[in-house]
Design a protein around this motif. Structure first.
Motif, short mmCIF file in Angstrom:
data_model
loop_
_atom_site.label_atom_id
_atom_site.label_comp_id
_atom_site.label_asym_id
_atom_site.label_seq_id
_atom_site.Cartn_x
_atom_site.Cartn_y
_atom_site.Cartn_z
N LEU A 128 0.84 -1.20 0.00
CA LEU A 128 0.00 0.00 0.00
C LEU A 128 0.88 1.25 0.00
N ALA A 129 1.88 1.27 0.86
CA ALA A 129 2.78 2.43 0.93
C ALA A 129 3.51 2.65 -0.39
N ALA A 130 3.82 1.57 -1.08
CA ALA A 130 4.53 1.68 -2.36
C ALA A 130 3.68 2.40 -3.41
N ARG A 131 2.38 2.40 -3.25
CA ARG A 131 1.49 3.10 -4.19
C ARG A 131 1.56 4.62 -4.03
N ASN A 132 2.03 5.09 -2.89
CA ASN A 132 2.09 6.53 -2.63
C ASN A 132 3.36 7.09 -3.25
N THR A 133 3.45 6.98 -4.55
CA THR A 133 4.68 7.31 -5.28
C THR A 133 5.00 8.80 -5.29
N PHE A 134 4.02 9.67 -5.08
CA PHE A 134 4.27 11.11 -5.11
C PHE A 134 4.22 11.73 -3.71
N ASP A 135 4.31 10.89 -2.67
CA ASP A 135 4.35 11.36 -1.28
C ASP A 135 3.11 12.18 -0.92
#
Length: 194
Positions: free
Chosen positions: A148-155
């Protein structure tokens, strides 16, 4: 910072240090110690027992801080029930996070419930959780819910990101532009949290 704020911060640091001396060495020790210390000194926005049941909070304490009494929060949480408001929403957030859990510790389940409880408040998620920086939140998301955290590519801000994930599951795409980078609300989702 006011004298009262400095006193509360010092008190929170004292509770944090007391917890960390007894920490089990698990990945979520520091994050939970920050949340507990902040909550014990009246900060953050988490409900009673970090949004967990009393039994789950006791389990968390035994797992992460063996030998420390779970009564560390009893002075402020004794009779405060977990609110039932927005229960469906909170459960959807928990389910989203648990779908992406690392599968390495029972602590991930407690963390999902605590993060979801923090999402019910109105400030930045790291602040509502009682963490001392956004980087602590980013680290705990990566540790507990890596895919899930890896999907937050643009912070993106974490609370907005989690709700965006729920919307996408439902097929709702609220961005008013073809991509977030050109949306007029970009600063609201991706701006500074200071």
């Amino acid at each position: 910072m006011s004298a009262l704020a400095l006193d509360l911060r010092h008190e929170a640091e004292h509770v944090f240090a007391r917890l960390m001396v007894r920490a089990a060495g698990a990945g979520n020790d520091r994050a939970f110690a920050s949340m507990i210390a902040t909550r014990a000194t009246g900060g953050g926005a988490l409900p009673a027992w970090l949004g967990l049941t009393v039994a789950d909070f006791h389990g968390l304490m035994a797992h992460h801080f063996p030998g420390v009494s779970p009564d560390v929060l009893s002075a402020i949480d004794g009779g405060t029930p977990l609110t039932l408001a927005r229960l469906d929403e909170r459960e959807e957030l928990v389910a989203l996070m648990l779908t992406h859990r690392a599968g390495e510790s029972p602590s991930e389940i407690w963390m999902a419930h605590t993060v979801a409880a923090g999402c019910m408040a109105n400030d930045h998620l790291w602040h509502d959780l009682g963490l001392w920086s956004r980087s602590e939140l980013t680290a705990l998301m990566g540790r507990n819910f890596p895919s899930l955290a890896a999907r937050n590519t643009f912070d993106m801000k974490w609370k907005r990101f989690l709700y965006k994930q729920l919307c996408e599951i439902e097929g709702i795409h609220a961005c008013r532009a073809p991509s977030c980078e050109v949306c007029v609300d970009y600063h609201v989702c991706f701006g500074s949290e200071d």
